[in-house]
Design a protein around this motif. Sequence first.
Motif, PDB file in Angstrom:
ATOM      1  N   GLN A   1       7.800   9.337 -10.390  1.00 52.72           N
ATOM      2  CA  GLN A   1       7.353   8.285  -9.478  1.00 52.72           C
ATOM      3  C   GLN A   1       5.833   8.177  -9.487  1.00 52.72           C
ATOM      4  N   GLU A   2       5.151   9.317  -9.523  1.00 53.74           N
ATOM      5  CA  GLU A   2       3.684   9.273  -9.585  1.00 53.74           C
ATOM      6  C   GLU A   2       3.199   8.662 -10.897  1.00 53.74           C
TER       7      GLU A   2
ATOM      8  N   GLN B   1       9.645  13.261  -8.374  1.00 53.12           N
ATOM      9  CA  GLN B   1       8.333  12.987  -7.795  1.00 53.12           C
ATOM     10  C   GLN B   1       7.282  12.753  -8.876  1.00 53.12           C
ATOM     11  N   LEU B   2       7.324  13.554  -9.936  1.00 54.63           N
ATOM     12  CA  LEU B   2       6.341  13.378 -11.009  1.00 54.63           C
ATOM     13  C   LEU B   2       6.516  12.035 -11.713  1.00 54.63           C
TER      14      LEU B   2
ATOM     15  N   THR C   1       3.685   4.960 -10.636  1.00 56.49           N
ATOM     16  CA  THR C   1       2.650   4.389  -9.765  1.00 56.49           C
ATOM     17  C   THR C   1       1.319   4.297 -10.507  1.00 56.49           C
ATOM     18  N   SER C   2       1.025   5.347 -11.296  1.00 54.70           N
ATOM     19  CA  SER C   2      -0.219   5.324 -12.073  1.00 54.70           C
ATOM     20  C   SER C   2      -0.213   4.203 -13.102  1.00 54.70           C
TER      21      SER C   2
END
Length: 483
Positions: A43-44, A40-41, A47-48
């Motif tokens: 992926q974030e 999840q980290l 995305t950033s």
Amino acid sequence: MTGRFQSLPLRSRLALLTAAAVAMAVAAVAVTCWLLARTQLRQELDTSLRNTSAPIGTALAAAQACRSPGSRDTGHAPSFAYVQVVGADGGRCVAPGSEPVKVLGEDIQVARGAVRDSLHSSTTDDGDEVRVHTERLPVPGLGPEVTVSVARPLHEIDAALNRLALLLTGLAGVGVVAAGAAGLWVARTGLKPVDRLTDAVEHVARTEDLTVRIPVEGEDEIARLSRSFNQMTAALASSRDRQAQLIADAGHELRTPLTSLRTNIELLARSEETGRALPPGDRAALLESVKAQMTELAALIGDLQELARPDSAQPGPLQVVALHDIARTALERARLRGPELTVSAGLRPWYVRAEPAALERALVNVLDNAVKFSPPQGTVEVLLDRGVLTVRDHGPGVPPDELPHVFERFWRSPSARALPGSGLGLSIVARTVQQAGGEVALRPAEGGGTVAEIRLPGAPTPPPGSPGSSSSSVVADERVDKP
């Protein structure tokens, strides 16, 4: 290792198994949580990177650095993001305050216009892992488009993941310790009935006290085990009581013929020692008495051997036998024991599954009982019809209050104690008939006397392949009178 584990107490094994199961479950959950958090980290972070465009001023500074003489890599101060301009030849111009990031084939493909953008992992020149997003951007003063790489270091994610790993490890350790303690408590609580059962078994083994009973609570497996133990001890106590009673009764019954036999033999021995011969009539009567006592003693020992076998054990191999033939043989033996009586018989064919010798002995006992209690010149009536054998005598009969006891071992009616016998005949009859799947009962007869009724399952014709299947099924009506 397995042997050492098996040597531990049951509650310790349950606690260890519980702790091990919880440890594996917690470890699986912790690893799953850590992997999900890392995914999840990242992926974030991706995305950033995709949503963040390089500042135009930073890109322009990086491009201007390429035109300055000297090194094409400038600045080594860490920053939130590392920005650099990538050339089609693989060269790079690092923006001030950024760490130089290695140019990979994905970056060159974007710089050459083969792809619009690229998101991949790389490292700085110092070996730190970064995530890189490379794309072409229009920068005023530098031509139509410039290939710009924006990189974010992964150490901030790794630090968070390390803190999460430490937290999950601590929680897992606490959970395993708590699970072990809970498992030990549950094992001790759940095994209390087993401890009570163990104490009871050890007490019985130590003291042979079969009166111990375990309180039964609930309907679970432990309650069933306790109930079964109580039933077992009750059965053992009853069996021991019956055995003691059998030995006591047998000793009492054996004492009378042995005492009489010893007295008669001593008289004969004294006559021989003193040289004073007994009168011929007295000597013949004495020898006849010894013979009768020996016969009675042998019959009593045979009855005791028959009753000494367990109730569940069969006296011999079962086979299809003709009940009417066995009854006819028993009638002949009864005729010899009561030659002054009239024995009338009506025997219809009936085949049963039983042990022949035991069944013949049972029928002889019933007929002998009828002969014994019949008056002189009396009549014994025997009838076999559709599996029901009735034997009726015209004796004094059995009082109603004594009927429930007639099949008990060594029980004898007060009015029959002067007659020969051990009180075992009818108990052997009941045992043999029950082993053959039948029923036996005594009841008063109309007009006086007693009726013994034996019911045995069977058929009027033998099954195919049995020894009596070739014989004819005829009705045998006969009258056996005194000679």
